[in-house]
Design a protein around this motif. Structure first.
Motif, PDB file in Angstrom:
ATOM      1  N   GLN A   1       0.730  -1.295  -0.067  1.00 37.02           N
ATOM      2  CA  GLN A   1      -0.001  -0.154  -0.138  1.00 37.02           C
ATOM      3  C   GLN A   1       0.805   1.310   0.003  1.00 37.02           C
ATOM      4  N   ALA A   2       2.067   1.206   0.539  1.00 40.05           N
ATOM      5  CA  ALA A   2       2.924   2.303   0.759  1.00 40.05           C
ATOM      6  C   ALA A   2       3.480   2.808  -0.645  1.00 40.05           C
ATOM      7  N   TYR A   3       3.359   1.890  -1.590  1.00 38.22           N
ATOM      8  CA  TYR A   3       3.921   1.853  -2.943  1.00 38.22           C
ATOM      9  C   TYR A   3       3.608   3.360  -3.474  1.00 38.22           C
ATOM     10  N   GLN A   4       2.090   3.265  -3.516  1.00 36.16           N
ATOM     11  CA  GLN A   4       1.250   4.590  -4.155  1.00 36.16           C
ATOM     12  C   GLN A   4       2.014   5.933  -3.779  1.00 36.16           C
ATOM     13  N   VAL A   5       2.639   6.020  -2.589  1.00 34.65           N
ATOM     14  CA  VAL A   5       3.488   7.140  -2.239  1.00 34.65           C
ATOM     15  C   VAL A   5       4.742   7.061  -2.562  1.00 34.65           C
ATOM     16  N   MET A   6       5.383   6.115  -2.261  1.00 37.41           N
ATOM     17  CA  MET A   6       6.897   5.902  -2.346  1.00 37.41           C
ATOM     18  C   MET A   6       7.322   6.022  -3.709  1.00 37.41           C
ATOM     19  N   ARG A   7       6.272   5.733  -4.715  1.00 32.16           N
ATOM     20  CA  ARG A   7       6.862   5.816  -6.112  1.00 32.16           C
ATOM     21  C   ARG A   7       6.963   7.240  -6.573  1.00 32.16           C
ATOM     22  N   HIS A   8       6.453   8.256  -5.874  1.00 28.68           N
ATOM     23  CA  HIS A   8       7.006   9.646  -6.034  1.00 28.68           C
ATOM     24  C   HIS A   8       8.335   9.966  -5.878  1.00 28.68           C
ATOM     25  N   LEU A   9       9.226   9.237  -5.147  1.00 30.01           N
ATOM     26  CA  LEU A   9      10.303   9.561  -4.788  1.00 30.01           C
ATOM     27  C   LEU A   9      11.122   8.435  -5.441  1.00 30.01           C
ATOM     28  N   ARG A  10      10.889   7.219  -5.546  1.00 26.63           N
ATOM     29  CA  ARG A  10      11.679   6.225  -6.257  1.00 26.63           C
ATOM     30  C   ARG A  10      11.016   5.898  -7.573  1.00 26.63           C
ATOM     31  N   THR A  11      10.932   6.876  -8.464  1.00 22.07           N
ATOM     32  CA  THR A  11      10.362   6.755  -9.782  1.00 22.07           C
ATOM     33  C   THR A  11      11.012   5.461 -10.594  1.00 22.07           C
ATOM     34  N   ASN A  12      12.053   5.401 -10.322  1.00 20.29           N
ATOM     35  CA  ASN A  12      12.782   4.101 -11.142  1.00 20.29           C
ATOM     36  C   ASN A  12      12.164   2.567 -10.996  1.00 20.29           C
ATOM     37  N   LEU A  13      11.466   2.514  -9.949  1.00 25.52           N
ATOM     38  CA  LEU A  13      11.057   1.287  -9.327  1.00 25.52           C
ATOM     39  C   LEU A  13       9.771   0.816  -9.752  1.00 25.52           C
ATOM     40  N   SER A  14       9.368  -0.524 -10.352  1.00 31.33           N
ATOM     41  CA  SER A  14       8.150  -0.594 -10.640  1.00 31.33           C
ATOM     42  C   SER A  14       7.592  -1.299  -9.180  1.00 31.33           C
ATOM     43  N   GLU A  15       6.379  -1.549  -8.981  1.00 29.85           N
ATOM     44  CA  GLU A  15       5.885  -2.074  -7.921  1.00 29.85           C
ATOM     45  C   GLU A  15       6.593  -3.328  -7.360  1.00 29.85           C
ATOM     46  N   ASP A  16       6.716  -4.406  -8.400  1.00 31.76           N
ATOM     47  CA  ASP A  16       7.462  -5.700  -8.270  1.00 31.76           C
ATOM     48  C   ASP A  16       8.957  -5.452  -7.548  1.00 31.76           C
ATOM     49  N   ASP A  17       9.528  -4.599  -8.195  1.00 28.40           N
ATOM     50  CA  ASP A  17      10.750  -4.180  -7.826  1.00 28.40           C
ATOM     51  C   ASP A  17      10.755  -3.590  -6.444  1.00 28.40           C
ATOM     52  N   TYR A  18       9.908  -2.755  -6.347  1.00 28.83           N
ATOM     53  CA  TYR A  18       9.924  -2.001  -5.029  1.00 28.83           C
ATOM     54  C   TYR A  18       9.967  -3.213  -3.833  1.00 28.83           C
ATOM     55  N   MET A  19       8.832  -4.206  -3.842  1.00 25.97           N
ATOM     56  CA  MET A  19       8.447  -5.206  -3.003  1.00 25.97           C
ATOM     57  C   MET A  19       9.630  -6.040  -2.932  1.00 25.97           C
ATOM     58  N   LYS A  20      10.271  -6.502  -4.093  1.00 27.00           N
ATOM     59  CA  LYS A  20      11.554  -7.303  -4.112  1.00 27.00           C
ATOM     60  C   LYS A  20      12.545  -6.591  -3.016  1.00 27.00           C
ATOM     61  N   LEU A  21      12.963  -5.426  -3.284  1.00 26.84           N
ATOM     62  CA  LEU A  21      13.933  -4.640  -2.529  1.00 26.84           C
ATOM     63  C   LEU A  21      13.650  -4.356  -0.960  1.00 26.84           C
ATOM     64  N   VAL A  22      12.369  -3.936  -0.893  1.00 26.24           N
ATOM     65  CA  VAL A  22      11.939  -3.871   0.382  1.00 26.24           C
ATOM     66  C   VAL A  22      12.134  -5.213   1.324  1.00 26.24           C
ATOM     67  N   LYS A  23      11.503  -6.229   0.601  1.00 24.52           N
ATOM     68  CA  LYS A  23      11.852  -7.832   1.351  1.00 24.52           C
ATOM     69  C   LYS A  23      13.317  -7.991   1.565  1.00 24.52           C
ATOM     70  N   GLU A  24      14.130  -7.775   0.574  1.00 19.78           N
ATOM     71  CA  GLU A  24      15.615  -8.151   0.830  1.00 19.78           C
ATOM     72  C   GLU A  24      16.200  -7.164   1.863  1.00 19.78           C
ATOM     73  N   ALA A  25      15.646  -5.886   2.019  1.00 18.51           N
ATOM     74  CA  ALA A  25      16.422  -4.851   3.024  1.00 18.51           C
ATOM     75  C   ALA A  25      15.953  -5.274   4.154  1.00 18.51           C
ATOM     76  N   ARG A  26      14.695  -5.793   4.384  1.00 13.01           N
ATOM     77  CA  ARG A  26      14.157  -5.931   5.641  1.00 13.01           C
ATOM     78  C   ARG A  26      14.850  -7.056   6.042  1.00 13.01           C
ATOM     79  N   GLU A  27      15.070  -8.127   5.226  1.00 15.22           N
ATOM     80  CA  GLU A  27      15.665  -9.611   5.873  1.00 15.22           C
ATOM     81  C   GLU A  27      17.035  -9.538   6.006  1.00 15.22           C
ATOM     82  N   LEU A  28      17.800  -8.740   5.216  1.00 14.34           N
ATOM     83  CA  LEU A  28      19.454  -8.696   5.307  1.00 14.34           C
ATOM     84  C   LEU A  28      19.851  -7.300   6.132  1.00 14.34           C
TER      85      LEU A  28
END
Length: 141
Positions: A13-40
């Motif tokens: 749900q936060a992607y709808q706001v985050m996309r205004h800053l991280r314009t280079n990320l698709s929703e899928d890429d955003y989700m993958k990066l957040v998951k990895e960043a949270r885990e590692l």
């Protein structure tokens, strides 16, 4: 209301706001990066809700370096463009400050793109951040 995001659904749900800053990320890429960043990397996300919607998103992570000691790095901070300049970003960043203090961290740090002069004024004038360095990057691909 300020809250920390925990579930995949909340983060999506936060992607709808985050996309205004991280314009280079698709929703899928955003989700993958957040998951990895949270885990590692201990990446965390907080939001401020207004009128039943996410108004501001902050992504941050605790760090320890020889230069800064124990600190929290703000990776992302973005307010929905339709409701900027209402104090929501300041309120959320202050909540991240409080989280950092509660967890025993000594300072905050962030970087901001050279072109984001309004953001720089916000950090310096409203939140008393000081310019400490330039951030340099180098592409390896």
């Amino acid at each position: 209301m300020i809250r920390e995001l925990q579930t995949e659904s909340e983060i999506r749900q936060a992607y709808q706001v985050m996309r205004h800053l991280r314009t280079n990320l698709s929703e899928d890429d955003y989700m993958k990066l957040v998951k990895e960043a949270r885990e590692l990397d201990g990446y965390r996300m907080m939001v401020l809700d207004h009128d039943g919607k996410i108004a501001v998103v902050a992504g941050f992570k605790p760090m320890i370096t020889l230069y800064y000691g124990r600190f929290v790095w703000v990776c992302d901070l973005v307010t929905d463009p339709a409701i900027r300049s209402k104090g929501f970003g300041e309120a959320l960043l202050k909540a991240v400050h409080q989280w950092a203090k509660d967890e025993g961290y000594e300072r905050m740090a962030l970087s901001s793109g050279l072109q984001r002069t309004e953001a720089h004024r916000f950090y310096e004038k409203k939140l008393n951040y000081e310019r400490a360095s330039y951030v340099f990057k180098h592409e390896l691909i």
